[in-house]
Motif scaffolding. Sequence first.
Motif, PDB file in Angstrom:
ATOM      1  N   THR A   2      31.287  53.483   6.581  1.00 29.57           N
ATOM      2  CA  THR A   2      31.339  54.938   6.180  1.00 29.57           C
ATOM      3  C   THR A   2      32.412  54.683   5.062  1.00 29.57           C
ATOM      4  OG1 THR A   2      31.200  55.378   8.686  1.00 29.57           O
ATOM      5  CG2 THR A   2      32.142  57.090   6.928  1.00 29.57           C
ATOM      6  N   ASP A 131      21.944  64.960   5.322  1.00 27.39           N
ATOM      7  CA  ASP A 131      22.522  66.083   6.149  1.00 27.39           C
ATOM      8  C   ASP A 131      23.352  66.867   5.005  1.00 27.39           C
ATOM      9  OD1 ASP A 131      23.781  67.797   7.811  1.00 27.39           O
ATOM     10  OD2 ASP A 131      24.534  66.409   9.122  1.00 27.39           O
ATOM     11  N   VAL A 136      26.484  64.450   4.449  1.00 26.33           N
ATOM     12  CA  VAL A 136      26.455  63.044   4.777  1.00 26.33           C
ATOM     13  C   VAL A 136      24.942  62.675   4.275  1.00 26.33           C
ATOM     14  CG1 VAL A 136      26.257  61.489   6.720  1.00 26.33           C
ATOM     15  CG2 VAL A 136      27.790  63.558   6.837  1.00 26.33           C
ATOM     16  N   ARG A 138      23.023  59.002   4.674  1.00 26.78           N
ATOM     17  CA  ARG A 138      22.714  57.590   5.209  1.00 26.78           C
ATOM     18  C   ARG A 138      21.792  56.612   4.573  1.00 26.78           C
ATOM     19  NH1 ARG A 138      23.613  61.317   9.615  1.00 26.78           N
ATOM     20  NH2 ARG A 138      25.679  61.126  10.600  1.00 26.78           N
ATOM     21  N   THR A 142      24.871  52.169   6.047  1.00 26.29           N
ATOM     22  CA  THR A 142      26.057  52.865   5.112  1.00 26.29           C
ATOM     23  C   THR A 142      25.836  54.215   5.422  1.00 26.29           C
ATOM     24  OG1 THR A 142      25.877  51.090   3.585  1.00 26.29           O
ATOM     25  CG2 THR A 142      26.827  53.292   2.879  1.00 26.29           C
ATOM     26  N   THR A 143      27.077  54.924   5.666  1.00 23.25           N
ATOM     27  CA  THR A 143      27.183  56.263   5.671  1.00 23.25           C
ATOM     28  C   THR A 143      27.997  56.899   4.506  1.00 23.25           C
ATOM     29  OG1 THR A 143      26.705  56.394   7.987  1.00 23.25           O
ATOM     30  CG2 THR A 143      27.804  58.446   7.040  1.00 23.25           C
ATOM     31  N   ILE A 145      30.121  60.132   3.142  1.00 28.44           N
ATOM     32  CA  ILE A 145      30.487  61.562   3.047  1.00 28.44           C
ATOM     33  C   ILE A 145      30.870  62.038   1.946  1.00 28.44           C
ATOM     34  CG2 ILE A 145      31.630  63.319   4.483  1.00 28.44           C
ATOM     35  CD1 ILE A 145      32.020  61.065   6.546  1.00 28.44           C
TER      36      ILE A 145
END
Length: 375
Positions: A2, A131, A136, A138, A142-143, A145
């Motif tokens: 993240t 999102d 977010v 993705r 891997t994410t 923010i």
Amino acid sequence: MTETTKVVIIGAGVAGLTLGNLLLRHGIGCVILERRSREYVERRQRAGTIDSRGVRLFREWGLDEVLAGEPIAEVEGGFWIDGEELPIEFDGDDNSDSVFCPQQVLVHNLTEVFLRDGGDLRYEVADISVDPENGVVRYRDTTIIGEYLAGCDGDRGVSRASIPAGVLTRYSHEYGYAWLSVLAEVPAHSSGMAIHSRGLAGLIPRGPGNSRIYLQCPLDDTVEEWTDERIWSELEARFGKPLTAGRILEKQLVPLRSVVYEPMSYGRLYLLGDAAHIVPPMSAKGINLALNDAEVFAHALIHDPSELANYSETCLRHIWNYQAFAAWITDVMHNAGDSSYEGEFRKQIARAELARQFSSPAASRLFGELTAGVN
């Protein structure tokens, strides 16, 4: 894994790369994600003219170097109506504010500057999901923010598709015909548009060794119907003169349409460029609308993030002005040739409008820009 960053930019085209460079130069962290390879992105050949607003943007933001295009031979531009040439002549000072820079060159230059200055640009990022409400993004394992998300991934990208149904209003206009768009190995010695009863035609430089060919055709035509021999024969018929033929590199059919989505934001996501609006290629304004979106977004984020509440309203005023021009020039140029679409009366009206425009120095400059800048 993240990660966090100020802005996640989805798409490494003109809008995304311009925005990334503007933010990077003002110390705002950003990551650019691109699903295609760098080679693919830098080979896409499209519009070649950056108008005075775009040139001013790059100069005021200290990015003059990205306007350095490929050297090409002196290009002779003009218009042909029923085989009769109406050459475009401009005063040198009248056209000095616009720059011919093929899109693939601009993208390459923006990429080089962004990476040189330490930018984070990731290619071949597959399976992106967005999102917009929580900021977010993705992909794979891997994410990321982001405080803000910038959707610069075009008309068919994941950014706009991530916005829930019913949020956006789609305004659209279908013009009722298509362009056969052809990339050919033809040296850029001449550039122009031809108005003919068989339909509109265009021959536009795309660098020192390639040119774009455009042929108006019915919506139900197929690429298979357009053999290489037919393309060159039809182009010569509409221009009314022999033309140098070359190897055909690619062909595609492009239905002409205008599209605007409103609002241009949802949650933490902001739409830029083709993700928010499409103009017909006749207007040569798609690239310049993308630049304006990038500047409005960057200016707000750098100076006063609360201004992003007005991002959509600010951009849309400019977009609708450009859409008005795009609809006008598209209708005039096509109605003046093929009367099967709007009829003989509209054809004569369009020709009268063209005659009036060609008597104006400002209009000569406009039509001169179109001979180099059709998308």
